[in-house]
Scaffold this motif. Structure first.
Motif, PDB file in Angstrom:
ATOM      1  N   ASP A  34      -9.253   0.241 -47.089  1.00  0.00           N
ATOM      2  CA  ASP A  34      -7.807   1.107 -47.050  1.00  0.00           C
ATOM      3  C   ASP A  34      -7.079   0.186 -46.165  1.00  0.00           C
ATOM      4  O   ASP A  34      -6.896   0.187 -44.862  1.00  0.00           O
ATOM      5  N   ARG A  63       1.565  13.030 -40.691  1.00  0.00           N
ATOM      6  CA  ARG A  63       1.642  12.225 -42.120  1.00  0.00           C
ATOM      7  C   ARG A  63       2.267  13.395 -42.790  1.00  0.00           C
ATOM      8  O   ARG A  63       1.427  13.515 -44.186  1.00  0.00           O
ATOM      9  N   TYR A 123     -11.405  -1.736 -41.937  1.00  0.00           N
ATOM     10  CA  TYR A 123     -11.023  -2.169 -43.119  1.00  0.00           C
ATOM     11  C   TYR A 123     -12.162  -2.693 -44.054  1.00  0.00           C
ATOM     12  O   TYR A 123     -12.077  -2.305 -45.395  1.00  0.00           O
ATOM     13  N   TYR A 153      -3.691   0.296 -45.972  1.00  0.00           N
ATOM     14  CA  TYR A 153      -2.732   1.324 -45.363  1.00  0.00           C
ATOM     15  C   TYR A 153      -3.056   1.893 -43.994  1.00  0.00           C
ATOM     16  O   TYR A 153      -2.473   1.885 -43.021  1.00  0.00           O
ATOM     17  N   MET A 154      -4.361   2.279 -44.010  1.00  0.00           N
ATOM     18  CA  MET A 154      -4.951   3.059 -42.815  1.00  0.00           C
ATOM     19  C   MET A 154      -5.062   1.872 -41.864  1.00  0.00           C
ATOM     20  O   MET A 154      -4.711   2.230 -40.620  1.00  0.00           O
ATOM     21  N   LYS A 204      -3.647  -1.015 -41.452  1.00  0.00           N
ATOM     22  CA  LYS A 204      -2.207  -1.375 -40.632  1.00  0.00           C
ATOM     23  C   LYS A 204      -1.510  -0.411 -39.914  1.00  0.00           C
ATOM     24  O   LYS A 204      -1.056  -0.699 -38.718  1.00  0.00           O
ATOM     25  N   GLY A 205      -1.741   0.751 -40.063  1.00  0.00           N
ATOM     26  CA  GLY A 205      -1.415   1.892 -39.313  1.00  0.00           C
ATOM     27  C   GLY A 205      -2.147   1.916 -37.907  1.00  0.00           C
ATOM     28  O   GLY A 205      -1.439   2.180 -36.758  1.00  0.00           O
TER      29      GLY A 205
END
Length: 371
Positions: A322, A17, A317, A324-325, A327-328
Motif C-alpha cells: 500500500d 482521515r 510496504y 499511499y499508506m 508514504k503517509g
C-alpha cells in the motif's frame, strides 16, 4: 479503570482521515458520518491541532459541536509542541484548538506523539505543567498523551509523569510482537502503571483490511462471514483496560461497516485468538529488511537519518503493498529527522549494523519509493 471510562463505547471516530473532495474535506459526507455515529450510540471523537492541514478541528465544530448538546459526545484533541518554535507558540496551540472546535473544555486532551526527539519540546516548553493548570481550570477533564515510543521510553515517561490519566498507544495484532512497534510490551507498561488505554491504529492505517492472499485465506477459512476489519477491531477492543478503539474512517460505508462490527461488540474467543496468531505467523514469513530497530546506526549517522524508522515503513510496504499508506507513514517517521535521500554514503552505519544490512543501498531504494 473508572466508571466514566467504562461507559464510553468501544469504537471511537478518528478524525485524521476524513472523506475528501479533491483537496477539501467533504463536509456533507462528514456530517452524515457524525450523525450516524451519534444515532448508533457512539460518543468519542478524536481530532488534533494538525489533522487535515489544521482543518479537522474546524470541521468537527461544524458537524458535531454546533449541532449536538455537549452531553452527547466526548471530544479529544492534541498539542504537537514539537511543531512550535517557542513555548508561547506551543501553549497558544491549546487556545487555538478550543477556539477552532468551539468547546468550553476537552473531555480528553493529549500531548501529541511523545517519543524520540519529540518529547524534548514538551519538557523545554513546560507543557506538562501548563496543561495541568488548564485541567485545574476546567478546560480539560482528562489529560494524557499519545506515543509511538518503545516500551523502555514509554516506561520512563510514565515514571516521570504519573499524573497522566491515560495513554494512547498503537495496538493491533500485526504489531503485537513487533520489535519496532512493541505493542505488547507497551500495553504491559501501561498496565503496570495502571493507566487506561485508548487504542490507535487498530487496523494499522488500513493495512489489515487489505491483507496478502495467504493471510486473508487463514481468516476466511476460519470464519467466512467475518470481515477482515472485524478481526482487527475486535482484537484491539478485547483487551482489558481499554477506554475505546479509534478508527480513522474516511467514508460513510467504512463507518457503517465498523458500526455493524462494534455496536454489539463481543470479545474474541480462544479459537479466534488462535486464528489471529496463525495469521500473524504467516505475516512474519514475508521477506523484509532484517532490521531489529536497535538504532546503533543512528548513533553513527552524521546526517541523523532515521534509518530504522525508514526501514519500518519500507517493510510495511513490502508486506501490505500500500504505497499511499507507506508514504503517509514515511512523512511522520522522518519528521524533524533525516530522510533517506539525506544519506551521504559515509558507510558508518554499515560498519556497525549487527544484521549486516546494506543500508546505503536500501536507503536509496526507500528514497526512490517513498519521497
Amino acid at each position: 479503570m473508572n466508571k466514566y471510562f467504562k461507559k464510553i463505547p468501544k469504537l471511537g471516530f478518528g478524525l485524521m482521515r476524513l472523506p475528501m473532495i479533491g483537496e477539501e474535506i467533504d463536509i456533507a459526507q462528514t456530517q452524515e458520518m457524525v450523525d450516524l455515529f451519534i444515532k448508533k450510540g457512539f460518543t468519542y471523537f478524536d481530532t488534533a491541532y494538525l489533522y487535515h492541514n489544521q482543518k479537522s478541528e474546524e470541521v468537527i465544530k461544524k458537524t458535531l459541536v454546533d449541532k449536538y448538546s455537549r452531553d452527547k459526545f466526548q471530544l479529544s484533541s492534541k498539542l504537537p509542541a514539537w511543531m512550535a518554535k517557542s513555548g508561547k507558540e506551543a501553549k497558544n496551540m491549546f487556545k487555538t484548538s478550543l477556539k477552532r472546535t468551539g468547546v468550553d473544555y476537552f473531555d480528553f486532551y493529549l500531548l501529541h506523539n511523545l517519543g524520540e526527539n519529540r518529547t524534548e519540546a514538551f519538557d523545554n516548553y513546560d507543557i506538562w505543567n501548563y496543561l495541568l493548570e488548564k485541567k485545574e481550570e476546567g478546560f480539560i477533564k482528562h489529560l494524557g498523551f499519545s506515543s509511538h515510543a518503545k516500551a523502555v521510553e514509554l516506561d520512563e515517561i510514565l515514571r516521570k509523569h504519573p499524573e497522566m490519566d491515560f495513554v494512547q498507544l498503537q495496538i493491533n495484532y500485526a504489531d503485537w510482537e513487533s520489535d519496532a512497534i512493541q505493542s505488547r510490551k507497551c500495553y504491559e507498561v501501561a498496565r503496570a502503571h495502571k493507566k487506561p488505554i485508548i487504542i490507535m491504529e487498530p487496523v494499522k492505517g488500513g493495512a489489515l483490511v487489505k491483507l496478502p492472499k495467504q493471510v486473508e485465506k487463514i481468516f476466511t477459512n476460519a470464519e467466512p462471514n467475518q470481515s477482515l476489519p472485524s478481526w482487527a477491531l475486535r482484537y484491539a477492543a478485547s483487551f482489558d483496560n481499554v477506554i475505546t478503539v479509534l478508527s480513522g474512517m474516511g467514508t460513510i460505508n467504512q463507518m457503517r461497516e465498523n458500526i455493524s462490527i462494534m455496536e454489539n461488540f463481543k470479545p474474541l474467543n480462544s479459537e479466534e485468538i488462535e486464528t489471529i496468531e496463525k495469521a500473524r505467523d504467516e505475516l512474519k514469513k514475508i521477506p523484509q529488511i532484517p532490521c531489529t530497530d536497535c538504532d546503533y546506526c543512528l548513533e553513527e549517522c552524521p546526517k541523523n537519518v532515521a534509518i530504522s524508522n525508514i526501514f519500518r515503513v519500507n517493510n510495511d510496504y513490502l508486506v501490505y503493498n500500500d504505497i499511499y499508506m507507506a508514504k503517509g507513514k514515511y512523512y511522520w517517521e522522518t519528521l524533524n529527522v533525516g530522510k533517506a535521500s539525506d544519506c551521504d554514503e559515509c558507510g558508518n552505519c554499515e560498519k556497525i549494523c549487527p544484521q549486516n544490512i546494506q543500508i546505503i543501498t536500501e536507503l536509496k531504494k526507500s528514497a526512490k519509493l517513498l519521497e
